[in-house]
Design a protein around this motif. Sequence first.
Motif, mmCIF file in Angstrom:
data_model
loop_
_atom_site.group_PDB
_atom_site.id
_atom_site.type_symbol
_atom_site.label_atom_id
_atom_site.label_comp_id
_atom_site.label_asym_id
_atom_site.label_seq_id
_atom_site.Cartn_x
_atom_site.Cartn_y
_atom_site.Cartn_z
ATOM 1 N N ARG A 120 0.813 -1.215 0.000
ATOM 2 C CA ARG A 120 0.000 0.000 0.000
ATOM 3 C C ARG A 120 0.849 1.269 0.000
ATOM 4 N NH1 ARG A 120 -5.285 -1.356 3.838
ATOM 5 N NH2 ARG A 120 -5.887 -3.244 2.712
ATOM 6 N N LEU A 121 2.137 1.108 -0.284
ATOM 7 C CA LEU A 121 3.059 2.227 -0.451
ATOM 8 C C LEU A 121 3.421 2.330 -1.926
ATOM 9 C CD1 LEU A 121 5.218 4.311 0.641
ATOM 10 C CD2 LEU A 121 6.753 2.353 0.831
ATOM 11 N N PHE A 122 3.430 3.554 -2.451
ATOM 12 C CA PHE A 122 3.880 3.786 -3.817
ATOM 13 C C PHE A 122 5.133 4.646 -3.749
ATOM 14 C CE2 PHE A 122 4.003 6.008 -7.921
ATOM 15 C CZ PHE A 122 3.838 4.939 -8.798
ATOM 16 N N CYS A 123 6.218 4.146 -4.322
ATOM 17 C CA CYS A 123 7.501 4.837 -4.304
ATOM 18 C C CYS A 123 7.642 5.634 -5.590
ATOM 19 C CB CYS A 123 8.644 3.850 -4.149
ATOM 20 S SG CYS A 123 8.499 2.786 -2.688
ATOM 21 N N HIS A 146 -5.728 10.635 -5.502
ATOM 22 C CA HIS A 146 -7.124 10.295 -5.227
ATOM 23 C C HIS A 146 -7.436 8.868 -5.644
ATOM 24 C CE1 HIS A 146 -8.997 14.138 -3.893
ATOM 25 N NE2 HIS A 146 -7.862 14.609 -4.357
ATOM 26 N N HIS A 147 -6.907 8.442 -6.772
ATOM 27 C CA HIS A 147 -7.133 7.071 -7.233
ATOM 28 C C HIS A 147 -6.505 6.064 -6.273
ATOM 29 C CE1 HIS A 147 -7.475 3.707 -10.073
ATOM 30 N NE2 HIS A 147 -6.210 3.429 -9.779
ATOM 31 N N PHE A 148 -5.265 6.311 -5.886
ATOM 32 C CA PHE A 148 -4.545 5.406 -4.997
ATOM 33 C C PHE A 148 -5.251 5.296 -3.648
ATOM 34 C CE2 PHE A 148 -0.415 4.502 -2.579
ATOM 35 C CZ PHE A 148 -0.326 3.196 -3.026
ATOM 36 N N ALA A 149 -5.675 6.422 -3.096
ATOM 37 C CA ALA A 149 -6.393 6.402 -1.816
ATOM 38 C C ALA A 149 -7.708 5.638 -1.923
ATOM 39 C CB ALA A 149 -6.650 7.826 -1.339
ATOM 40 N N ALA A 150 -8.403 5.800 -3.054
ATOM 41 C CA ALA A 150 -9.672 5.108 -3.251
ATOM 42 C C ALA A 150 -9.505 3.600 -3.360
ATOM 43 C CB ALA A 150 -10.374 5.638 -4.507
ATOM 44 N N HIS A 151 -8.277 3.151 -3.653
ATOM 45 C CA HIS A 151 -8.011 1.723 -3.785
ATOM 46 C C HIS A 151 -7.138 1.200 -2.646
ATOM 47 C CE1 HIS A 151 -9.549 2.648 -7.770
ATOM 48 N NE2 HIS A 151 -9.733 1.363 -7.968
ATOM 49 N N ARG A 152 -7.260 1.847 -1.498
ATOM 50 C CA ARG A 152 -6.614 1.456 -0.242
ATOM 51 C C ARG A 152 -5.130 1.799 -0.158
ATOM 52 N NH1 ARG A 152 -10.045 -3.357 -0.749
ATOM 53 N NH2 ARG A 152 -8.259 -4.700 -1.248
ATOM 54 N N GLY A 153 -4.627 2.633 -1.055
ATOM 55 C CA GLY A 153 -3.262 3.121 -0.935
ATOM 56 C C GLY A 153 -3.116 4.025 0.274
ATOM 57 N N LEU A 199 2.960 -1.526 5.664
ATOM 58 C CA LEU A 199 2.261 -1.361 4.392
ATOM 59 C C LEU A 199 2.706 -2.355 3.330
ATOM 60 C CD1 LEU A 199 2.167 2.536 4.183
ATOM 61 C CD2 LEU A 199 0.317 0.993 4.855
ATOM 62 N N LYS A 200 3.961 -2.792 3.372
ATOM 63 C CA LYS A 200 4.420 -3.715 2.338
ATOM 64 C C LYS A 200 3.787 -5.094 2.475
ATOM 65 C CE LYS A 200 8.758 -5.375 4.481
ATOM 66 N NZ LYS A 200 10.241 -5.381 4.324
ATOM 67 N N LYS A 201 3.190 -5.381 3.624
ATOM 68 C CA LYS A 201 2.534 -6.664 3.844
ATOM 69 C C LYS A 201 1.056 -6.625 3.453
ATOM 70 C CE LYS A 201 5.577 -7.681 7.765
ATOM 71 N NZ LYS A 201 5.633 -7.887 9.245
ATOM 72 N N GLN A 202 0.562 -5.461 3.068
ATOM 73 C CA GLN A 202 -0.832 -5.285 2.687
ATOM 74 C C GLN A 202 -0.907 -4.992 1.195
ATOM 75 O OE1 GLN A 202 -3.010 -2.790 5.642
ATOM 76 N NE2 GLN A 202 -0.995 -2.491 6.558
ATOM 77 N N ASP A 203 -2.093 -5.015 0.650
ATOM 78 C CA ASP A 203 -2.215 -4.796 -0.782
ATOM 79 C C ASP A 203 -3.343 -3.828 -1.070
ATOM 80 O OD1 ASP A 203 -1.514 -4.991 -3.402
ATOM 81 O OD2 ASP A 203 -1.915 -7.130 -3.592
ATOM 82 N N VAL A 204 -3.223 -3.169 -2.198
ATOM 83 C CA VAL A 204 -4.296 -2.319 -2.690
ATOM 84 C C VAL A 204 -5.363 -3.194 -3.336
ATOM 85 C CG1 VAL A 204 -2.806 -0.318 -3.014
ATOM 86 C CG2 VAL A 204 -3.032 -1.981 -4.852
ATOM 87 N N SER A 205 -6.479 -2.602 -3.685
ATOM 88 C CA SER A 205 -7.531 -3.375 -4.331
ATOM 89 C C SER A 205 -7.094 -3.835 -5.723
ATOM 90 C CB SER A 205 -8.830 -2.560 -4.422
ATOM 91 O OG SER A 205 -8.606 -1.363 -5.126
ATOM 92 N N LYS A 206 -7.711 -4.885 -6.188
ATOM 93 C CA LYS A 206 -7.239 -5.610 -7.370
ATOM 94 C C LYS A 206 -7.166 -4.746 -8.622
ATOM 95 C CE LYS A 206 -9.750 -8.960 -9.160
ATOM 96 N NZ LYS A 206 -10.396 -10.283 -9.338
ATOM 97 N N ARG A 207 -8.083 -3.807 -8.775
ATOM 98 C CA ARG A 207 -8.151 -3.025 -10.012
ATOM 99 C C ARG A 207 -7.250 -1.782 -9.998
ATOM 100 N NH1 ARG A 207 -11.799 -0.289 -11.886
ATOM 101 N NH2 ARG A 207 -11.153 -0.576 -14.042
ATOM 102 N N THR A 258 -14.131 10.245 -7.867
ATOM 103 C CA THR A 258 -13.525 8.972 -7.487
ATOM 104 C C THR A 258 -14.314 8.312 -6.370
ATOM 105 O OG1 THR A 258 -11.346 9.792 -8.087
ATOM 106 C CG2 THR A 258 -11.417 7.881 -6.644
ATOM 107 N N THR A 259 -14.517 7.008 -6.501
ATOM 108 C CA THR A 259 -15.174 6.236 -5.449
ATOM 109 C C THR A 259 -14.274 5.104 -4.997
ATOM 110 O OG1 THR A 259 -16.255 4.828 -7.090
ATOM 111 C CG2 THR A 259 -17.482 6.728 -6.320
ATOM 112 N N THR A 260 -14.493 4.613 -3.819
ATOM 113 C CA THR A 260 -13.652 3.563 -3.257
ATOM 114 C C THR A 260 -13.948 2.232 -3.915
ATOM 115 O OG1 THR A 260 -13.575 4.685 -1.149
ATOM 116 C CG2 THR A 260 -13.034 2.364 -1.149
ATOM 117 N N GLU A 261 -12.889 1.520 -4.266
ATOM 118 C CA GLU A 261 -12.993 0.185 -4.868
ATOM 119 C C GLU A 261 -12.724 -0.860 -3.809
ATOM 120 O OE1 GLU A 261 -12.993 -2.639 -8.246
ATOM 121 O OE2 GLU A 261 -13.498 -0.518 -8.132
ATOM 122 N N GLU A 262 -13.636 -1.744 -3.584
ATOM 123 C CA GLU A 262 -13.456 -2.805 -2.588
ATOM 124 C C GLU A 262 -12.677 -3.972 -3.197
ATOM 125 O OE1 GLU A 262 -14.040 -2.475 0.466
ATOM 126 O OE2 GLU A 262 -15.113 -0.609 0.361
#
Length: 242
Positions: A154-157, A178-185, A217-225, A238-242
């Motif tokens: 969930r970290l973007f470098c 906004h996109h990254f946050a909506a996908h659990r970033g 954060l490196k042990k977690q993941d963002v949403s698939k899409r 933007t809406t949250t992607e589960e």
Amino acid sequence: MTIYLTELARDDFSFPSPYLALQEPNGLLAFGGDLHPNRILNGYQNGIFPWYGPGEPILWWSPSPRAVFDPKTFNAAKSVKKFQRKHAYTVSINHNTPHIIDMCAAVRTPEETWLNGEMRQAYKQLARQGHCHSVEVWHNQQIIGGLYGIQVGRLFCGESMFSLKPNASKIALWYFCHHFAAHRGELIDCQVMNPHLKSLGAKELSRDKFMDLLLSLKKQDVSKRCFEPQWLPCPAQTTTEE
């Protein structure tokens, strides 16, 4: 003053602890090794990245403090929002990562860029493996700006960005946050603070705080899409992607 650094072996992708990085120059940790994608990825997963200039060996860094953006609270300047309403640039993810990497190098002089041919090929290979991602900004069906970086859970470098037209890289960052946050970033690493990053709202974290967040954060993941090739809506939509 004599500086003692660890020399990395080509047959071993491990790194010394980032806590051993020098204070001056800030964050210099090791040299040598190679730019094998597995080595680079292991570096990012431990808060370490390559950066070196022409005529230098490969240098590896882990600076403190660390410049970061919180994608959940990022907000573009009113002037950028007004500009975008008027010009309506379009924004995509992973439509042409190799081109974005090449352009980040092309807009700088050889003396200014660390993105030599070997570096570019390494990040392009990481893109083919699904670790390196890009944001493209378009106008009249032409790419006019963008950014790229490495996903670590969930970290973007963030690695680099460029603009060929006014505000293009700022719009890339705005839409991506906004996109990254909506996908659990959760966090965007931009390495070392500079006046431009500060003007965009970047904050600084101590090494201890950054490493604690990285470990989680490196042990977690963002949403698939999150990083599927797609066009990004205006952040207000933007809406949250589960």
